[in-house]
Design a protein around this motif. Structure first.
Motif, mmCIF file in Angstrom:
data_model
loop_
_atom_site.group_PDB
_atom_site.id
_atom_site.type_symbol
_atom_site.label_atom_id
_atom_site.label_comp_id
_atom_site.label_asym_id
_atom_site.label_seq_id
_atom_site.Cartn_x
_atom_site.Cartn_y
_atom_site.Cartn_z
ATOM 1 N N THR A 105 56.674 31.822 38.665
ATOM 2 C CA THR A 105 57.085 32.984 39.432
ATOM 3 C C THR A 105 56.189 34.005 39.735
ATOM 4 O O THR A 105 54.981 33.839 39.258
ATOM 5 C CB THR A 105 58.116 33.978 38.506
ATOM 6 O OG1 THR A 105 57.358 34.887 37.375
ATOM 7 C CG2 THR A 105 59.179 33.311 37.524
ATOM 8 N N ALA A 106 56.384 34.786 40.882
ATOM 9 C CA ALA A 106 55.421 35.662 41.357
ATOM 10 C C ALA A 106 56.378 36.893 41.954
ATOM 11 O O ALA A 106 57.562 37.113 41.770
ATOM 12 C CB ALA A 106 54.765 34.978 42.737
ATOM 13 N N ARG A 166 55.082 38.529 45.159
ATOM 14 C CA ARG A 166 55.144 38.639 46.408
ATOM 15 C C ARG A 166 54.328 37.454 47.079
ATOM 16 O O ARG A 166 54.223 37.331 48.326
ATOM 17 C CB ARG A 166 54.902 40.066 47.311
ATOM 18 C CG ARG A 166 55.746 41.139 46.854
ATOM 19 C CD ARG A 166 55.004 42.537 47.614
ATOM 20 N NE ARG A 166 54.745 42.084 49.087
ATOM 21 C CZ ARG A 166 55.819 42.180 50.152
ATOM 22 N NH1 ARG A 166 57.056 42.421 49.936
ATOM 23 N NH2 ARG A 166 55.615 42.012 51.347
ATOM 24 N N GLY A 187 42.859 40.706 36.947
ATOM 25 C CA GLY A 187 43.661 41.383 37.992
ATOM 26 C C GLY A 187 43.278 42.940 37.876
ATOM 27 O O GLY A 187 42.552 43.567 37.104
ATOM 28 N N LYS A 237 50.672 42.830 27.624
ATOM 29 C CA LYS A 237 50.862 43.727 26.567
ATOM 30 C C LYS A 237 51.744 44.877 26.941
ATOM 31 O O LYS A 237 52.095 45.430 25.861
ATOM 32 C CB LYS A 237 49.296 44.282 26.531
ATOM 33 C CG LYS A 237 48.706 44.958 27.738
ATOM 34 C CD LYS A 237 47.280 45.330 27.327
ATOM 35 C CE LYS A 237 46.581 43.926 27.904
ATOM 36 N NZ LYS A 237 45.172 44.183 27.907
ATOM 37 N N GLU A 238 51.956 45.279 28.304
ATOM 38 C CA GLU A 238 52.507 46.244 28.409
ATOM 39 C C GLU A 238 54.114 46.367 27.877
ATOM 40 O O GLU A 238 54.799 47.276 27.454
ATOM 41 C CB GLU A 238 52.939 46.441 29.891
ATOM 42 C CG GLU A 238 51.497 47.104 30.659
ATOM 43 C CD GLU A 238 50.812 45.838 31.127
ATOM 44 O OE1 GLU A 238 51.169 44.806 30.652
ATOM 45 O OE2 GLU A 238 49.906 46.222 32.072
HETATM 46 P P1 NDP Z 1 47.385 40.113 38.143
HETATM 47 O O1 NDP Z 1 47.669 41.176 38.769
HETATM 48 O O2 NDP Z 1 46.324 39.040 38.417
HETATM 49 O O3 NDP Z 1 48.881 39.193 38.332
HETATM 50 C C1 NDP Z 1 50.078 39.652 37.927
HETATM 51 C C2 NDP Z 1 51.318 38.887 38.224
HETATM 52 O O4 NDP Z 1 52.526 39.390 37.967
HETATM 53 C C3 NDP Z 1 51.188 38.222 39.370
HETATM 54 O O5 NDP Z 1 51.816 36.641 39.387
HETATM 55 C C4 NDP Z 1 52.217 39.160 40.250
HETATM 56 O O6 NDP Z 1 52.504 38.383 41.518
HETATM 57 C C5 NDP Z 1 53.336 39.107 39.090
HETATM 58 N N1 NDP Z 1 53.831 40.561 39.457
HETATM 59 C C6 NDP Z 1 53.350 41.632 39.655
HETATM 60 N N2 NDP Z 1 54.548 42.599 40.045
HETATM 61 C C7 NDP Z 1 55.563 41.909 39.607
HETATM 62 C C8 NDP Z 1 56.930 42.357 39.592
HETATM 63 N N3 NDP Z 1 57.276 43.825 39.617
HETATM 64 N N4 NDP Z 1 57.926 41.686 39.048
HETATM 65 C C9 NDP Z 1 57.433 40.191 38.893
HETATM 66 N N5 NDP Z 1 56.439 39.705 38.963
HETATM 67 C C10 NDP Z 1 55.261 40.567 39.304
HETATM 68 O O7 NDP Z 1 47.343 40.437 36.518
HETATM 69 P P2 NDP Z 1 46.780 39.852 35.503
HETATM 70 O O8 NDP Z 1 46.676 38.232 35.329
HETATM 71 O O9 NDP Z 1 45.264 40.250 35.361
HETATM 72 O O10 NDP Z 1 47.482 40.368 34.109
HETATM 73 C C11 NDP Z 1 48.822 39.991 33.810
HETATM 74 C C12 NDP Z 1 49.156 40.301 32.311
HETATM 75 O O11 NDP Z 1 48.232 39.819 31.461
HETATM 76 C C13 NDP Z 1 48.967 42.158 32.280
HETATM 77 O O12 NDP Z 1 50.068 42.496 31.251
HETATM 78 C C14 NDP Z 1 47.516 42.221 31.664
HETATM 79 O O13 NDP Z 1 47.219 43.547 30.994
HETATM 80 C C15 NDP Z 1 47.485 40.879 30.696
HETATM 81 N N6 NDP Z 1 46.175 40.480 30.414
HETATM 82 C C16 NDP Z 1 45.482 39.943 31.351
HETATM 83 C C17 NDP Z 1 44.007 39.657 31.174
HETATM 84 C C18 NDP Z 1 43.186 39.091 32.288
HETATM 85 O O14 NDP Z 1 41.912 38.594 31.953
HETATM 86 N N7 NDP Z 1 43.485 38.944 33.567
HETATM 87 C C19 NDP Z 1 43.641 39.763 29.816
HETATM 88 C C20 NDP Z 1 44.415 40.092 28.715
HETATM 89 C C21 NDP Z 1 45.524 40.496 29.176
HETATM 90 P P3 NDP Z 1 51.891 38.827 42.697
HETATM 91 O O15 NDP Z 1 50.599 37.632 42.945
HETATM 92 O O16 NDP Z 1 53.074 38.145 44.032
HETATM 93 O O17 NDP Z 1 51.471 40.090 43.117
#
Ligand code: NDP
Length: 400
Positions: A47-48, A50, A215, A135-136
């Motif tokens: 899933t994503a 956009r 991200g 984590k949120e």
């Molecule tokens: P990114 O912004 O890189 O990716 C977020 C993902 O969520 C993308 O696939 C995005 O899709 C999708 N997304 C965004 N908004 C929505 C929505 N409204 N509905 C459904 N899907 C959505 O984030 P990260 O990978 O960095 O982080 C993801 C989670 O992991 C966060 O909670 C972060 O705190 C946690 N985390 C991340 C770490 C890291 O190293 N990155 C480390 C530890 C925890 P699209 O690409 O289409 O925008």
């Protein structure tokens, strides 16, 4: 403890995975590990929000059964991109939650923000094994979420590097012998900045983390140290540990990912390169381990490890998160929602960096904590806090 249930769910081979947020930083790192172990994993759903083209490439490459975008306006493009492949396509927030509930051995919860709550909950209600990056979800609905985990015999495996480190060194058989949890923090790109210097930083500076490639939202949270505040709340719920027994220790090299102090004076730590593929692999292979291409740790080359106490004056987000956890009820939900709005405004250049914590603090003041008895109340507390935060942002009135 929410992550420790009496029975370890045994692995089937290949393991069938669904990845929520597959196009993000954590999602891509997870798929990198899957690509290196094609015999071990199959993909059920991706899933994503956009990112249609990236999602379509992933779905084809990994032979996913289903690909889903949260944003309904992207449906036609995804359908077109996957036409003739036989991959099911769906769109909308409800479809993301349905994807999370499809039969799978393991679900990666890697959507950013409170948008991850309903899909993670859907996976929990299936009794799934869940790699929890989002984590949120635990911050805004902690006690309700851990109650759902217990009620459905689900398992949360922490993916956040600090919580994964604790999970690796925690003696699950003797939780009462744990004295303290110590979460390490890099201090982010502004660790040595004065408040005046922080007032002038740009989004580009804030997302350029010195050690981790992540991200945009979590990078800004790391820069404000709200990330450590969110992790404090996450640790409280994951490990059932009182707020005043969770310490934060600034460790700029990000080599020690966190520590557990025991009643006999022993302190156990997990070390490694700052590469999320290590904690993801630990959760993916659990209860076993799997090889990763992560660079090996060479402590002699690193030479020294530094530590310092956190500074809540320069990083007020830490103080706000501790106070929200102590207040309980709706306070962490309010903190999280206001922070998401403020970070989005900062990234959009509608708010200066030090304004993030100020907006969160004013939103918390406007919404004194109330008891949180249901997931519906989480949604209404979240919406109310966002409304206030948006009003505060408008009053500050900075043009993008
Ligand atoms: P990114 O912004 O890189 O990716 C977020 C993902 O969520 C993308 O696939 C995005 O899709 C999708 N997304 C965004 N908004 C929505 C929505 N409204 N509905 C459904 N899907 C959505 O984030 P990260 O990978 O960095 O982080 C993801 C989670 O992991 C966060 O909670 C972060 O705190 C946690 N985390 C991340 C770490 C890291 O190293 N990155 C480390 C530890 C925890 P699209 O690409 O289409 O925008």
């Amino acid at each position: 403890m929410s992550l420790a249930t009496p029975s370890i769910k045994t692995a089937t081979q290949p393991r069938r995975l669904s990845i929520l947020g597959s196009t993000g930083s954590i999602g891509c790192s997870t798929l990198d590990l899957v690509a290196r172990n094609p015999e071990a994993f199959e993909i059920e759903a991706l899933t994503a929000n956009r990112s249609v083209s990236r999602l379509a490439v992933q779905a084809k490459r990994f032979g996913a059964r289903q690909a889903v975008v949260a944003d309904e306006s992207c449906y036609a493009d995804l359908k077109e991109a996957l036409s003739g492949t036989g991959i099911e396509v769906a769109a909308g927030p409800a479809a993301v939650a349905e994807a999370a509930a499809r039969p799978a051995d393991w679900v990666m919860a890697a959507i950013v923000g409170a948008a991850g709550l309903q899909p993670t909950l859907a996976a929990v209600r299936q009794g799934s094994v869940i790699g929890l990056a989002n984590k949120e979800t635990l911050v805004c609905a902690g006690a309700l979420m851990t109650a759902e985990v217990a009620a459905h015999s689900a398992q949360l495996l922490p993916v956040d590097s600090e919580h994964n480190a604790i999970f690796q060194v925690l003696d699950l058989d003797q939780p009462d012998k744990v004295d303290r949890l110590i979460l390490t923090a890099s201090g982010g790109p502004f660790r040595t900045f004065s408040r005046d210097e922080m007032a002038a930083v740009t989004p580009a500076q804030a997302v350029a983390h010195p050690n981790w490639d992540m991200g945009a939202k979590i990078s800004v949270d790391s820069a404000s140290m709200m990330n450590k505040g969110l992790e404090l709340i996450e640790a409280h719920y994951l490990f059932d540990m009182a707020e005043d027994r969770i310490d934060i220790l600034v460790h700029p090299q990000s080599v020690i990912h966190s520590l557990v102090a025991y009643v006999d004076g022993s302190v156990l730590a997990q070390l490694g390169q700052p590469d999320m593929r290590t904690p993801i692999a630990y959760a993916l292979a659990w209860p076993e381990r799997m090889a990763t291409p992560v660079e090996r740790l060479d402590l002699a080359a690193i030479g020294r490890l530094d530590f310092e106490p956190p500074d809540e004056e320069r990083f007020p987000a830490l103080r706000l998160a501790r106070a929200a956890l102590r207040a309980g009820g709706t306070a962490p939900t309010t903190l999280n929602a206001a922070n998401e709005e403020a970070v989005a405004a900062f990234l959009d250049e509608r708010l200066d960096f030090i304004g993030i914590a100020a907006v969160v603090e004013e939103t918390l003041e406007a919404h004194p904590s109330r008891p949180l008895a249901s997931l519906e109340e989480v949604a209404s507390a979240d919406a109310a806090a966002r409304g206030t935060a948006r009003r505060l942002l408008e009053q500050r009135g900075r043009e993008p």
